[in-house]
Design a protein around this motif. Structure first.
Motif, PDB file in Angstrom:
ATOM      1  N   ALA A   1       0.842  -1.510   0.762  1.00 28.02           N
ATOM      2  CA  ALA A   1       0.053  -0.244   0.118  1.00 28.02           C
ATOM      3  C   ALA A   1       0.693   1.285  -0.527  1.00 28.02           C
ATOM      4  CB  ALA A   1      -1.132  -0.097   1.358  1.00 28.02           C
ATOM      5  N   GLU A   2       1.725   1.079   0.933  1.00 29.06           N
ATOM      6  CA  GLU A   2       2.389   2.538   0.851  1.00 29.06           C
ATOM      7  C   GLU A   2       3.632   2.916  -0.882  1.00 29.06           C
ATOM      8  OE1 GLU A   2       4.126   1.962   5.292  1.00 29.06           O
ATOM      9  OE2 GLU A   2       5.669   1.234   3.531  1.00 29.06           O
ATOM     10  N   ARG A   3       3.877   1.490  -1.320  1.00 28.97           N
ATOM     11  CA  ARG A   3       4.649   1.518  -2.452  1.00 28.97           C
ATOM     12  C   ARG A   3       3.327   2.467  -3.781  1.00 28.97           C
ATOM     13  NH1 ARG A   3       4.685  -3.633  -2.988  1.00 28.97           N
ATOM     14  NH2 ARG A   3       3.563  -4.045  -4.262  1.00 28.97           N
ATOM     15  N   ASP A   4       2.455   1.641  -3.676  1.00 26.35           N
ATOM     16  CA  ASP A   4       1.242   2.272  -4.392  1.00 26.35           C
ATOM     17  C   ASP A   4       0.824   3.023  -3.727  1.00 26.35           C
ATOM     18  OD1 ASP A   4       2.020  -0.472  -5.226  1.00 26.35           O
ATOM     19  OD2 ASP A   4       0.165  -1.578  -4.307  1.00 26.35           O
ATOM     20  N   GLY A   5       1.500   3.855  -3.157  1.00 32.06           N
ATOM     21  CA  GLY A   5       0.698   5.775  -2.714  1.00 32.06           C
ATOM     22  C   GLY A   5      -0.329   5.733  -1.981  1.00 32.06           C
ATOM     23  N   LEU A   6      -1.185   4.028  -1.540  1.00 32.01           N
ATOM     24  CA  LEU A   6      -2.445   4.002  -0.858  1.00 32.01           C
ATOM     25  C   LEU A   6      -2.235   4.213   0.262  1.00 32.01           C
ATOM     26  CD1 LEU A   6      -3.508   0.537  -2.797  1.00 32.01           C
ATOM     27  CD2 LEU A   6      -4.631   2.636  -3.310  1.00 32.01           C
ATOM     28  N   LEU A   7      -0.995   4.046   1.308  1.00 34.86           N
ATOM     29  CA  LEU A   7      -1.508   4.757   2.036  1.00 34.86           C
ATOM     30  C   LEU A   7      -0.278   5.850   2.440  1.00 34.86           C
ATOM     31  CD1 LEU A   7      -2.133   3.692   5.385  1.00 34.86           C
ATOM     32  CD2 LEU A   7      -0.205   2.221   5.147  1.00 34.86           C
ATOM     33  N   ALA A   8      -0.762   6.897   3.442  1.00 34.81           N
ATOM     34  CA  ALA A   8       0.542   7.950   3.171  1.00 34.81           C
ATOM     35  C   ALA A   8       0.738   8.298   4.858  1.00 34.81           C
ATOM     36  CB  ALA A   8      -0.134   8.826   2.978  1.00 34.81           C
ATOM     37  N   PRO A   9       1.637   9.075   5.379  1.00 34.86           N
ATOM     38  CA  PRO A   9       2.063   9.578   5.864  1.00 34.86           C
ATOM     39  C   PRO A   9       0.494  10.243   7.110  1.00 34.86           C
ATOM     40  CG  PRO A   9       3.929   9.797   5.094  1.00 34.86           C
ATOM     41  CD  PRO A   9       2.359   9.487   3.818  1.00 34.86           C
ATOM     42  N   GLY A  10       0.670   9.511   8.584  1.00 37.41           N
ATOM     43  CA  GLY A  10      -0.029  10.392   9.104  1.00 37.41           C
ATOM     44  C   GLY A  10      -1.387   8.933   9.151  1.00 37.41           C
ATOM     45  N   GLY A  11      -1.652   7.802   7.767  1.00 37.19           N
ATOM     46  CA  GLY A  11      -2.891   7.621   7.382  1.00 37.19           C
ATOM     47  C   GLY A  11      -3.490   6.798   8.151  1.00 37.19           C
ATOM     48  N   THR A  12      -4.345   5.911   8.108  1.00 36.54           N
ATOM     49  CA  THR A  12      -5.219   5.166   9.159  1.00 36.54           C
ATOM     50  C   THR A  12      -5.139   4.251   8.491  1.00 36.54           C
ATOM     51  OG1 THR A  12      -6.319   6.591  10.427  1.00 36.54           O
ATOM     52  CG2 THR A  12      -7.551   4.891  10.288  1.00 36.54           C
ATOM     53  N   ILE A  13      -5.289   2.675   9.482  1.00 33.10           N
ATOM     54  CA  ILE A  13      -5.060   1.671   8.767  1.00 33.10           C
ATOM     55  C   ILE A  13      -6.625   1.119   9.180  1.00 33.10           C
ATOM     56  CG2 ILE A  13      -4.053  -1.054   7.788  1.00 33.10           C
ATOM     57  CD1 ILE A  13      -1.489   0.427   8.594  1.00 33.10           C
ATOM     58  N   VAL A  14      -7.822   0.381   7.679  1.00 30.65           N
ATOM     59  CA  VAL A  14      -8.542   0.234   8.744  1.00 30.65           C
ATOM     60  C   VAL A  14      -8.962  -1.359   8.195  1.00 30.65           C
ATOM     61  CG1 VAL A  14     -10.809   0.565   8.144  1.00 30.65           C
ATOM     62  CG2 VAL A  14      -9.570   2.198   8.713  1.00 30.65           C
ATOM     63  N   GLU A  15      -9.360  -2.791   8.776  1.00 32.13           N
ATOM     64  CA  GLU A  15      -9.349  -3.932   8.675  1.00 32.13           C
ATOM     65  C   GLU A  15     -10.986  -4.179   9.615  1.00 32.13           C
ATOM     66  OE1 GLU A  15      -8.772  -5.681   6.296  1.00 32.13           O
ATOM     67  OE2 GLU A  15      -7.649  -6.639   6.062  1.00 32.13           O
ATOM     68  N   ALA A  16     -11.136  -5.708   8.515  1.00 35.55           N
ATOM     69  CA  ALA A  16     -12.105  -6.581   9.277  1.00 35.55           C
ATOM     70  C   ALA A  16     -11.542  -7.164  10.029  1.00 35.55           C
ATOM     71  CB  ALA A  16     -13.370  -6.570   8.306  1.00 35.55           C
ATOM     72  N   THR A  17     -11.628  -8.285  10.624  1.00 33.31           N
ATOM     73  CA  THR A  17     -11.142  -9.314  11.220  1.00 33.31           C
ATOM     74  C   THR A  17     -11.403  -9.849  11.937  1.00 33.31           C
ATOM     75  OG1 THR A  17      -8.584  -9.706  11.767  1.00 33.31           O
ATOM     76  CG2 THR A  17      -9.536  -7.533  12.474  1.00 33.31           C
ATOM     77  N   SER A  18     -10.594 -11.354  12.129  1.00 41.02           N
ATOM     78  CA  SER A  18     -11.361 -12.264  13.142  1.00 41.02           C
ATOM     79  C   SER A  18     -10.410 -12.399  14.147  1.00 41.02           C
ATOM     80  CB  SER A  18     -11.430 -13.986  12.495  1.00 41.02           C
ATOM     81  OG  SER A  18     -10.229 -14.368  11.973  1.00 41.02           O
ATOM     82  N   GLY A  19      -9.703 -11.382  14.077  1.00 39.71           N
ATOM     83  CA  GLY A  19      -8.190 -10.899  15.269  1.00 39.71           C
ATOM     84  C   GLY A  19      -7.143 -11.204  15.144  1.00 39.71           C
ATOM     85  N   ASN A  20      -6.253 -12.032  14.387  1.00 36.65           N
ATOM     86  CA  ASN A  20      -5.210 -12.259  13.825  1.00 36.65           C
ATOM     87  C   ASN A  20      -4.256 -10.921  13.131  1.00 36.65           C
ATOM     88  OD1 ASN A  20      -4.763 -14.013  15.626  1.00 36.65           O
ATOM     89  ND2 ASN A  20      -5.119 -15.815  14.348  1.00 36.65           N
ATOM     90  N   THR A  21      -5.454 -11.045  11.848  1.00 38.90           N
ATOM     91  CA  THR A  21      -5.025  -9.649  10.745  1.00 38.90           C
ATOM     92  C   THR A  21      -4.459  -8.716  11.585  1.00 38.90           C
ATOM     93  OG1 THR A  21      -5.052 -11.612   9.251  1.00 38.90           O
ATOM     94  CG2 THR A  21      -5.007  -9.311   8.321  1.00 38.90           C
ATOM     95  N   GLY A  22      -5.750  -8.676  12.385  1.00 38.45           N
ATOM     96  CA  GLY A  22      -6.102  -7.291  12.652  1.00 38.45           C
ATOM     97  C   GLY A  22      -4.568  -6.853  13.908  1.00 38.45           C
TER      98      GLY A  22
END
Length: 477
Positions: free
Chosen positions: A58-79
C-alpha cells in the motif's frame, strides 16, 4: 548451534518460523508430520506475514500515506499483525472485529494500540451492520484511511509465495510431499501451496483443512465453532462472495473436520506435544493426520499451525467453555484407533441420560405460520420447541447460533382460541425468548440453574448443536 538472529526492528522478526515434528500425535504413522509453527511469529500468527506485505504494498502504491489510518475487518489475527506493523510505522489502526471472536484478541489489539470496533457476523452480508459494511463505512468517514481488505488483497497470498513457501521447501530440503492448511481468506494456502507446487514441478499435494459445514469443502455454510477459517453463509444472504485472495484450484483436496475433532485435537497438541495452538490448528492437524495415515515413509507432511492458543484460553482451552457448548462430557479426550474422540463414560453422566430419554429434537422454523407451528408441537413433550432460522437442509444439525427464539404450545393454543392470531398468520409475534442452552456434559444442577423461574425448558447442546429439549418437569427434583 548458531546464535539467535539480531534484528533492527520487530518487523524483521516476522516469519522465519521453525518446523516441529509431531512425534506423539503422529506415532505409528509411516509418514512423518511436521508442524510449521506460525504461532512463534512476533505477533503470534501467520497473519503477521500478510499484514507486513499488505502495508508495504500500500505504501509502494501510494494508497497509504504518512499519518494515514489502516482499517480492517478481522477475526483478530490480521488485525493484530496490522496493529504491530501499522503502529511501528506510525499509522493509526482501526480493527473491526467479529463479536464472536475470542475476547483475548480484543485485548491484544488494544494492547498494541489499535482501536477496536465490534460488529456482528451473524447477519446477512447485505446488512449495514455486517462486519464488511462497517469497515467500508469507517473508511468513507475517515480522511486518509486505507482498507487493508485481506480477503481481496493480492499482497496477502504474495507474502506466502515470497516467504512461507520458500521456508518450507528449504527446511525440508525439498522433501515435502503434502502441505496441509486451513482456508480463511485463502491467502496462506494459495500462496504457500502455489509456491510449493511450482518448485516441485507439481509434485506437492495441497490439502485444505476445513470445518465440516464450511462451504469451501462442500458444507452447507451453517455456523461452526472454529475461528478464522472456513466460509459461513447466513441463510438470508442474497449473493455469496468468495475471497479474491483465494484461488479455488489452490487445494487438490479437502479434509472436512467436525468441530469436536478440531477442538479436541487442539487440546491434544497442548497436552501431548507441548504446543499451545488455536482451534484452527486443531482442524489442520486433524486433517494432516488423516492424510498421513494414507501415506508411506517416502512421504513428508507439513501442516501449518496458524496461531497461538493463548488467544483462546477462554474457549477451546477452557474446560468450562467446552462443557457449556457440549464438546466435553467426561473431562477430556482419548486416542482411539488413531482418531480423536470424546471419552464417553461407561455410565452416562451429566445430562446424557435425560437427553437419551427425551426423544428426538423438534424445531419450528421462525418463518412458519401459527397453524404450522401448532401442528408441529402437537404431542411434543413439554409443549415447547426452539425456533430456528429457516434453512433448506441441516445435514449437520441446528447450530446454537441458528436458534432465535422458542415456541410454546400453550401460547399458540391461547392465541388461536381467543382469535388474537389466525392459523395462517406469521409466527413471529408469538415467539418467546430462546431457551437457555446447556451442554450435554453439564450437570442437572447446572441445567436447573440455567432454567431459573421463567423458562419452560432448556436446550441441550452436543458439539454446539441443538440435540434436544428438556422441559421443566424433566429437571424436577
Amino acid at each position: 548451534m548458531s546464535a539467535p538472529a539480531v534484528h533492527e526492528s520487530v518487523l524483521d522478526a516476522i516469519g522465519g518460523t521453525p518446523l516441529i515434528r509431531l512425534a506423539r500425535l503422529g506415532a505409528g504413522l509411516a509418514a512423518p508430520v511436521y508442524a510449521k509453527a506460525e504461532f512463534l511469529s512476533i505477533g503470534g500468527s501467520v497473519k503477521d506475514r500478510a499484514a507486513l506485505s499488505m502495508v508495504l504494498a500500500a505504501e509502494r502504491d501510494g494508497l497509504l500515506a504518512p499519518g494515514g489510518t489502516i482499517v480492517e475487518a478481522t477475526s483478530g489475527n490480521t488485525g493484530i499483525g496490522l496493529a504491530i506493523v501499522g503502529r511501528r510505522r506510525g499509522y493509526r489502526v482501526i480493527a473491526a472485529v467479529a463479536d464472536r471472536t475470542a475476547p483475548e484478541k480484543w485485548d491484544i489489539l488494544r494492547a498494541y494500540g489499535a482501536e477496536v470496533v465490534l460488529a456482528p457476523t451473524a447477519v446477512p452480508l447485505e446488512d449495514p451492520a455486517h462486519l464488511f459494511n462497517v469497515v467500508r463505512r469507517i473508511v468513507e468517514e475517515t480522511p486518509g484511511a486505507w482498507l487493508a481488505d485481506q480477503y481481496d488483497n493480492q499482497a496477502n497470498p504474495d507474502a506466502h509465495v515470497r516467504t512461507t513457501g520458500p521456508e518450507i521447501w528449504e527446511q525440508t530440503g525439498g522433501r515435502v510431499t503434502h502441505f496441509v492448511a486451513g482456508v480463511g481468506t485463502g491467502g496462506t494456502i494459495t500462496g504457500t501451496g502455489g509456491h510449493l507446487k511450482a518448485v516441485s514441478g507439481g509434485a506437492v499435494t495441497v490439502v485444505g483443512a476445513d470445518p465440516e459445514s464450511s462451504v469451501y469443502g462442500g458444507g452447507d455454510g451453517s455456523p461452526y465453532y472454529v475461528e478464522s477459517i472456513g466460509h459461513f453463509i447466513h441463510p438470508d444472504t442474497v449473493e455469496d462472495r468468495w475471497p479474491l485472495a483465494y484461488r479455488r484450484d489452490a487445494a487438490d483436496a479437502f479434509e472436512r473436520i467436525p468441530d469436536r475433532e478440531s477442538l479436541l485435537t487442539a487440546r491434544r497438541l497442548a497436552r501431548e506435544e507441548g504446543i499451545l495452538a488455536g482451534p484452527s490448528s486443531g482442524t489442520a492437524v486433524a486433517a494432516a493426520l488423516r492424510v498421513a495415515r494414507r501415506l508411506g515413509p517416502e512421504d513428508l507432511v507439513v501442516v501449518l499451525l496458524p496461531d497461538s492458543g493463548r488467544s483462546y484460553l477462554s474457549k477451546v482451552h477452557s474446560d468450562a467453555w467446552m462443557r457449556q457448548w457440549g464438546f466435553l462430557e467426561d473431562g477430556g479426550a482419548v486416542e482411539t484407533g488413531g482418531a480423536v474422540e470424546n471419552a464417553v463414560p461407561a455410565e452416562p453422566t451429566g445430562l446424557r441420560p435425560l437427553l437419551d430419554s427425551a426423544g428426538p429434537l423438534v424445531t419450528v422454523d421462525a418463518d412458519a405460520t401459527v397453524g404450522e407451528a401448532a401442528r408441529t408441537l402437537h404431542g411434543v413433550p413439554g409443549g415447547v420447541a426452539p425456533a430456528v432460522l429457516a434453512r433448506t437442509a441441516r445435514p449437520y444439525g441446528v447450530s446454537a447460533a441458528e436458534v432465535v427464539g422458542a415456541v410454546s404450545r400453550e401460547v399458540l393454543a391461547a392465541a388461536l382460541a381467543d382469535g388474537s392470531a389466525k392459523p395462517d398468520a406469521p409466527l413471529g409475534a408469538l415467539l418467546g425468548p430462546a431457551l437457555p442452552a446447556v451442554g450435554v456434559g453439564q450437570s442437572v444442577a447446572e441445567a436447573r440453574a440455567a432454567l431459573g423461574s421463567g423458562h419452560p425448558g432448556v436446550l441441550v447442546l452436543v458439539d454446539g448443536r441443538a440435540a434436544g429439549v428438556l422441559p421443566r418437569p424433566a429437571l424436577a427434583d
